[in-house]
Design an enzyme around this catalytic site. Structure first.
Site, mmCIF file in Angstrom:
data_model
loop_
_atom_site.group_PDB
_atom_site.id
_atom_site.type_symbol
_atom_site.label_atom_id
_atom_site.label_comp_id
_atom_site.label_asym_id
_atom_site.label_seq_id
_atom_site.Cartn_x
_atom_site.Cartn_y
_atom_site.Cartn_z
ATOM 1 C CB CYS A 29 -1.943 7.379 1.133
ATOM 2 S SG CYS A 29 -3.341 6.542 1.888
ATOM 3 C CD GLU A 74 -3.064 -0.925 0.406
ATOM 4 O OE1 GLU A 74 -3.175 0.144 -0.217
ATOM 5 O OE2 GLU A 74 -3.862 -1.866 0.288
HETATM 6 P P1 NAD Z 1 8.009 5.230 4.850
HETATM 7 O O1 NAD Z 1 8.076 4.450 3.591
HETATM 8 O O2 NAD Z 1 9.106 6.182 5.132
HETATM 9 O O3 NAD Z 1 7.933 4.260 6.123
HETATM 10 C C1 NAD Z 1 6.903 3.320 6.292
HETATM 11 C C2 NAD Z 1 7.344 2.271 7.289
HETATM 12 O O4 NAD Z 1 8.400 1.491 6.724
HETATM 13 C C3 NAD Z 1 7.881 2.812 8.612
HETATM 14 O O5 NAD Z 1 7.348 2.020 9.669
HETATM 15 C C4 NAD Z 1 9.385 2.621 8.470
HETATM 16 O O6 NAD Z 1 10.040 2.461 9.721
HETATM 17 C C5 NAD Z 1 9.438 1.336 7.696
HETATM 18 N N1 NAD Z 1 10.704 1.119 6.965
HETATM 19 C C6 NAD Z 1 11.596 2.044 6.526
HETATM 20 N N2 NAD Z 1 12.633 1.433 5.888
HETATM 21 C C7 NAD Z 1 12.367 0.097 5.911
HETATM 22 C C8 NAD Z 1 13.043 -1.054 5.404
HETATM 23 N N3 NAD Z 1 14.196 -0.963 4.723
HETATM 24 N N4 NAD Z 1 12.465 -2.266 5.612
HETATM 25 C C9 NAD Z 1 11.298 -2.374 6.271
HETATM 26 N N5 NAD Z 1 10.627 -1.329 6.788
HETATM 27 C C10 NAD Z 1 11.139 -0.103 6.601
HETATM 28 O O7 NAD Z 1 6.585 5.961 4.815
HETATM 29 P P2 NAD Z 1 5.998 7.008 5.829
HETATM 30 O O8 NAD Z 1 6.705 8.307 5.618
HETATM 31 O O9 NAD Z 1 5.930 6.440 7.185
HETATM 32 O O10 NAD Z 1 4.492 7.126 5.291
HETATM 33 C C11 NAD Z 1 4.106 7.993 4.272
HETATM 34 C C12 NAD Z 1 3.902 7.219 2.979
HETATM 35 O O11 NAD Z 1 2.936 6.190 3.189
HETATM 36 C C13 NAD Z 1 3.327 8.103 1.889
HETATM 37 O O12 NAD Z 1 3.961 7.790 0.672
HETATM 38 C C14 NAD Z 1 1.865 7.691 1.856
HETATM 39 O O13 NAD Z 1 1.224 7.930 0.628
HETATM 40 C C15 NAD Z 1 1.963 6.236 2.166
HETATM 41 N N6 NAD Z 1 0.677 5.698 2.641
HETATM 42 C C16 NAD Z 1 0.004 4.819 1.852
HETATM 43 C C17 NAD Z 1 -1.227 4.330 2.259
HETATM 44 C C18 NAD Z 1 -2.000 3.341 1.420
HETATM 45 O O14 NAD Z 1 -2.894 2.713 1.949
HETATM 46 N N7 NAD Z 1 -1.705 3.167 0.150
HETATM 47 C C19 NAD Z 1 -1.739 4.714 3.493
HETATM 48 C C20 NAD Z 1 -1.034 5.617 4.279
HETATM 49 C C21 NAD Z 1 0.198 6.091 3.838
#
Ligand code: NAD
Length: 517
Positions: A290, A256
């Protein structure tokens, strides 16, 4: 003592509500509005994650053995617990994420509703059923059921720290899996609260839902341990890393990811309603949604009226941390630079700034971003192509709805979108052809509040679905069983079949299917 107060003691030997395992490293979660410490949490390493998943694996067996009714009863207890403590949780979300308390209540309401739907529909969607065995196996009974995978890892973002992960957690639990959740490092207290609430509400299956805290490396450990499926919500860039890590252990993934959602405003649209929805879709939660609206394509016929209506409304918005503020600070301070870059890039390319902009008023030191409306932004600029994730909106004049659709579809993302039109047929046609997983007509974001509807994107917005029947099936494997009821006189799948059996079969197939041209 409330759960939120217990979280604050996490640094002590009692470790608050989060099991520290043997890890010694910790990190602070701070309130974006004030910088005050909300809680201190362990940075779980691979060993800690491994221990958690091992406990979850044992719990998964007991949880699955409860069956649909036993799980439904416990998921109802959890939902009741959350509903009774909504204000406590909303206050924590407000402190840790920065969004207004009322918006947090809305988010928790959606999560509770999804919990109810997932628990209530799991048996009908996943339970054993007989299916037609068809002509070739008419002497057999055929059974289909959807079995849990085991342990599902959920990695979540910070922007909707309750609603978003619950879209995976509720559906994975209802399907019979145990869940290990790694909340964002920006909202660990909310994640820890959700897991502590589970332990309080479902004490006889406490390990069916656990939390691990930390940065990206803790999330990556979930892939390596491994779990039986990894549900990731976050940015496309991180999603690619998660997929690569999961590939090493052949762990299936649900992605997602981000979006660049567009709204189409057609000639016959209710312009006032479209403007109201666009402003909410773009600016609520500080634009950190998002499925937020980041682009509007309005036809010649409505463009001027639409811009006027949006401008008038945006001027009434006021970001802040008090009870009257319409939205809060940027949760993640680094995102402020991304928003500033997009706005500056648009300005340099000749965009007209209606409200907001790049000066100090628009980006005050306290970490807020002023609501920003940009006109005439070139389609190639970052503000149109990349996810901005701030309170910004581009509005572009187009000839007609066809041009609007073509431009709406012209990004690598495809999460959601909206269409405003008075014609049901026209709007449905545009919605169907919008390259996105979800589209709402004459409103924004509504699909997220319909638990029966699947949620997920296409292209760079990811794949797989949470919510609805698809969301339940996402966390299962289909199991097929046949049972021979009566033997046939001639068994085609035996070396003992008569020599002429294949000719007879070919004749029957010719009669049944051969007439089709
Ligand atoms: P992010 O990608 O920076 O982090 C998301 C999660 O991934 C965090 O818990 C982080 O600690 C973890 N993470 C980071 N590096 C990792 C790795 N190498 N391996 C495993 N886990 C890792 O995103 P964010 O800034 O927390 O959230 C914002 C993003 O999320 C935006 O792009 C938004 O559009 C998206 N989002 C999507 C949806 C959806 O349902 N499609 C919903 C909400 C947010």
């Amino acid at each position: 003592m409330s759960l939120a107060e217990q979280l604050d003691t996490v640094t002590g030997s009692a470790a608050g509500t989060v099991d520290r395992h043997a890890t010694t490293e910790t990190f602070e979660s701070t309130a974006p509005a004030s910088g005050a410490v909300v809680g201190v949490f362990p940075v779980h390493d691979e060993a800690a994650v491994g221990e958690t998943v091992t406990r979850a694996r044992a719990a998964a067996e007991r949880w699955a053995a409860l069956g649909f009714d036993g799980r439904k009863q416990r998921l109802s207890a959890y939902r009741g617990y959350l509903a009774r403590r909504m204000h406590e949780l909303a206050d924590l979300v407000h402190r840790e994420n920065g969004k207004p308390h009322a918006d947090a209540i809305l988010e928790i309401t959606l999560a509770v509703d999804h919990l109810a739907w997932a628990a209530g529909h799991a048996r009908k969607t996943l339970g054993p059923r007989r299916v037609s065995p068809g002509l070739l196996a008419a002497n057999h009974a055929a059974y289909l059921e959807y079995q849990p995978l085991g342990v599902v890892g959920v990695i979540g973002p910070w922007n909707y720290p309750v609603f978003t992960p619950m879209g995976s957690i509720a559906y994975a639990l209802a399907a019979g899996n145990a869940v290990v959740f790694k909340p964002s490092e920006h909202t660990p207290a909310v994640g820890a609260w959700l897991a502590a609430a589970w332990r309080a509400a479902v004490p006889d299956n406490a390990d069916a839902f656990q939390v691990v805290t930390g940065y990206g490396a803790t999330g990556a450990a979930l892939c390596r341990v491994p779990v039986d499926k990894l549900a990731f919500t976050g940015s496309a860039a991180t999603g690619k890393k998660v997929m690569a890590a999961c590939a090493e252990t052949l762990t299936p993934v649900l992605m997602e990811l981000g979006g660049k959602d567009a709204m189409i405003v057609d000639d016959d649209a209710d312009v006032a309603a479209a403007a109201d929805a666009a402003v909410w879709g773009a600016m609520s939660n500080g634009g950190q949604t998002c499925i937020g609206i980041e682009r509007v394509y309005a036809t010649e016929a409505v463009y001027d009226r639409f811009v006027d209506a949006v401008t008038a409304q945006v001027r009434t918005l006021r970001p802040g941390a008090d009870g009257e503020a319409t939205y809060g600070p940027m949760t993640m301070s680094s995102q402020i630079e991304v928003v500033r870059r997009h706005v500056a890039d648009a300005e340099a390319a000749g965009a007209r700034v209606v409200t907001g902009g790049t000066d100090a008023d628009a980006f005050p030191a306290e970490g807020y971003v002023a609501p920003t409306v940009l006109l005439d932004v070139p389609e190639t600029s970052a503000a149109v192509q990349e996810e901005t994730f701030g309170p910004t909106l581009t509005i572009t004049r187009v000839r007609d709805a066809e041009e609007a659709l073509q431009r709406a579809n012209d990004t690598s993302y495809g999460l959601a979108g909206a269409v405003f039109s008075a014609s049901k047929d026209r709007a449905m046609d545009l919605a169907r052809r919008m390259r996105s997983g979800m589209t709402s007509i004459n409103s924004v974001l509504t699909f997220a509040s319909v638990p029966a509807l699947p949620f997920g994107g296409v292209g760079d917005s990811g794949f797989g679905r949470i919510h609805g029947e698809d969301g339940l099936k996402e966390f299962t494997r289909a199991k097929a069983i046949t049972r021979q009821r009566v033997p046939l006189p001639v068994n085609l799948m035996s070396f003992g079949r008569p020599a002429n059996a294949a000719d007879a079969l070919a004749r029957v197939m010719g009669m049944v299917h051969g007439r089709h041209r």
